[in-house]
Design an enzyme around this catalytic site. Structure first.
Site, PDB file in Angstrom:
ATOM      1  NE  ARG A  53      -3.872  -2.124   2.303  1.00 55.30           N
ATOM      2  CZ  ARG A  53      -3.751  -3.450   2.380  1.00 55.30           C
ATOM      3  NH1 ARG A  53      -2.572  -3.995   2.636  1.00 55.30           N
ATOM      4  NH2 ARG A  53      -4.807  -4.225   2.204  1.00 55.30           N
ATOM      5  CG  HIS A  91      -0.974  -5.584  -4.278  1.00 50.27           C
ATOM      6  ND1 HIS A  91       0.175  -5.545  -3.510  1.00 50.27           N
ATOM      7  CD2 HIS A  91      -1.808  -6.484  -3.666  1.00 50.27           C
ATOM      8  CE1 HIS A  91       0.055  -6.372  -2.492  1.00 50.27           C
ATOM      9  NE2 HIS A  91      -1.135  -6.951  -2.554  1.00 50.27           N
ATOM     10  CG  HIS A  96      -0.394 -11.457  -3.848  1.00 49.07           C
ATOM     11  ND1 HIS A  96      -1.516 -12.169  -3.487  1.00 49.07           N
ATOM     12  CD2 HIS A  96      -0.292 -10.442  -2.955  1.00 49.07           C
ATOM     13  CE1 HIS A  96      -2.076 -11.604  -2.435  1.00 49.07           C
ATOM     14  NE2 HIS A  96      -1.359 -10.560  -2.089  1.00 49.07           N
ATOM     15  CG  ASP A 103      -2.787  -7.764   5.264  1.00 52.65           C
ATOM     16  OD1 ASP A 103      -1.660  -7.927   4.769  1.00 52.65           O
ATOM     17  OD2 ASP A 103      -3.753  -7.314   4.631  1.00 52.65           O
ATOM     18  CD  GLU A 152       1.919 -10.076  -0.378  1.00 52.80           C
ATOM     19  OE1 GLU A 152       1.965  -8.946  -0.918  1.00 52.80           O
ATOM     20  OE2 GLU A 152       1.042 -10.394   0.448  1.00 52.80           O
TER      21      GLU A 152
END
Length: 391
Positions: free
Chosen positions: A110, A135, A210, A284, A349
């Protein structure tokens, strides 16, 4: 006696050959049909490329550089497809979750409000994860047709090279950027991904891949049973919309402490620090890897005790984003007719940190003319009876 020995030997050979043939047939059944991906997208030919070694296979489409299938053996030798995806290109094009397997960029993760300043100029990117840019935005790498070239490297290993030219102004980013991504399936059961890129103007640049992993080989079983170890003593705390505060905080005493292996679902409802409540009821989080250089080194291990499948991640990047699939809602129907439900897949990631262009204390993500961006990630696969083995 000699005749019996010969007959017994022939029986063993026949059994072994049949057993190997059976495994091979099972392996082939897990591969997706290439003709289901052969179509024109935005005037360019789409393909499904297959890389193989004696134990593994990976399938990649040049639509967004998506990893469609990743097949590895479990502890019994049974082939298992450990990434979530779709059986035909039309399903990728209409999917609600556009991040099932692709390359993401120019900037993975982000950027707050889609804004950044560079060399006294202000830039506005698209907002696709309100109120932020995620992304690469509406015109990210995930939605582009890449040029593909299948080849053998000098060691005789299968490799796919994807290339994409991102023009100045695409989704608001400055500079013309040329990106090349090479996927190589190594003989020792490693999938290595190497990125390179150049630009003619300074620009933020932070691509990653991803895939959604589920080591069970089916989304009907939760990834919360997997064990995860991350080589990180710190993470980057965020606000409620997952934008870093700028702090580098210790994982000590938090559900983000994966310095030793933990089952992913073990602490998901015991978050006294509120650090995982923003991931849809799961993780996350960007982890600050324990490294002080740009050499490829150990980052994490994911393993599933039930079938013994284990995966190490090695990278030269400073961060690792762990997303445990808390926002998945079961809308998309994937391979084998399986639903993409909450906690049915996870992403790990390798990257620089989220919103780095707006945090001077974070590692630099500005690519400049005359420089070559480089990024390597290696996924190393094996089977183990001890899923709790520390690295």
């Amino acid at each position: 006696m000699k005749t019996n020995f010969i007959l017994l030997s022939l029986s063993c050979v026949t059994f072994c050959c049949c057993n190997q043939a059976g495994k091979h047939a099972s392996f082939e059944r897990l591969l997706q049909d290439q003709t289901s991906f052969d179509t024109l997208i935005n005037g360019k030919q789409n393909h499904l490329y297959t890389l193989r070694n004696t134990e593994m296979a990976v399938q990649i489409t040049n639509y967004g550089g998506r990893i469609v299938s990743l097949i590895v053996p479990d502890k019994h030798g049974a082939p298992t497809d450990i990434v979530w995806g779709f059986e035909k290109i039309e399903d990728y094009l209409k999917a609600e979750d556009v991040y099932a397997g692709p390359l993401v960029g120019r900037y993975g993760n982000r950027i707050a409000l889609g804004k950044f300043s560079l060399n006294e100029s202000d830039y506005q990117l698209s907002i696709n994860n309100a109120p932020n840019h995620l992304h690469g935005g509406n015109e990210g790498f995930w939605d582009k047709m890449w040029d593909g070239k299948l080849l053998k490297n000098k060691n005789g290993e299968d490799s796919l090279v994807l290339s994409y030219f991102s023009p100045h102004g695409e989704d608001g980013y400055p500079g013309n950027v040329m990106t090349q991504v090479a996927y190589t399936l190594k003989r020792d059961n490693k999938l290595q991904i190497d990125y390179t890129a150049t630009t003619d103007q300074p620009t933020p640049y932070n691509p990653t891949t991803h895939p959604y992993f589920n080591l069970h080989g089916t989304t009907s079983k939760s990834i919360n049973s997997h064990y995860l170890q991350i080589n990180a003593s710190h993470y980057t705390p965020t606000d409620s919309v997952l934008i870093p505060t700028g702090e580098i905080a210790s994982v000590e005493g938090t559900p983000a402490d994966f310095r030793t292996p933990h089952r992913i679902g073990e602490r998901i409802n015991a978050d006294k620090n509120n650090i995982i409540k923003y991931g849809g009821g799961g993780y996350d989080i960007n982890f600050v890897l324990n490294k002080s250089d740009t050499e490829v080194s150990y980052a994490a291990t994911l393993s599933e005790p039930e079938n013994g499948i284990a995966m190490d991640i090695l990278t030269d990047q400073p961060g690792l984003q762990f997303y445990s699939g808390g926002c998945m809602n079961g809308t998309d129907v994937g391979k084998r007719g399986e639903l993409h439900r909450k906690y049915s897949g996870l992403a790990l990631e390798t990257q620089h940190f989220p919103d780095s262009p707006n945090h001077p204390n974070f590692p630099n993500t500005i690519l400049k003319p005359g420089e070559t961006y480089r990024h390597t990630v290696i996924f190393r696969f094996y089977v183990t009876k001890d899923s709790l083995q520390q690295h």
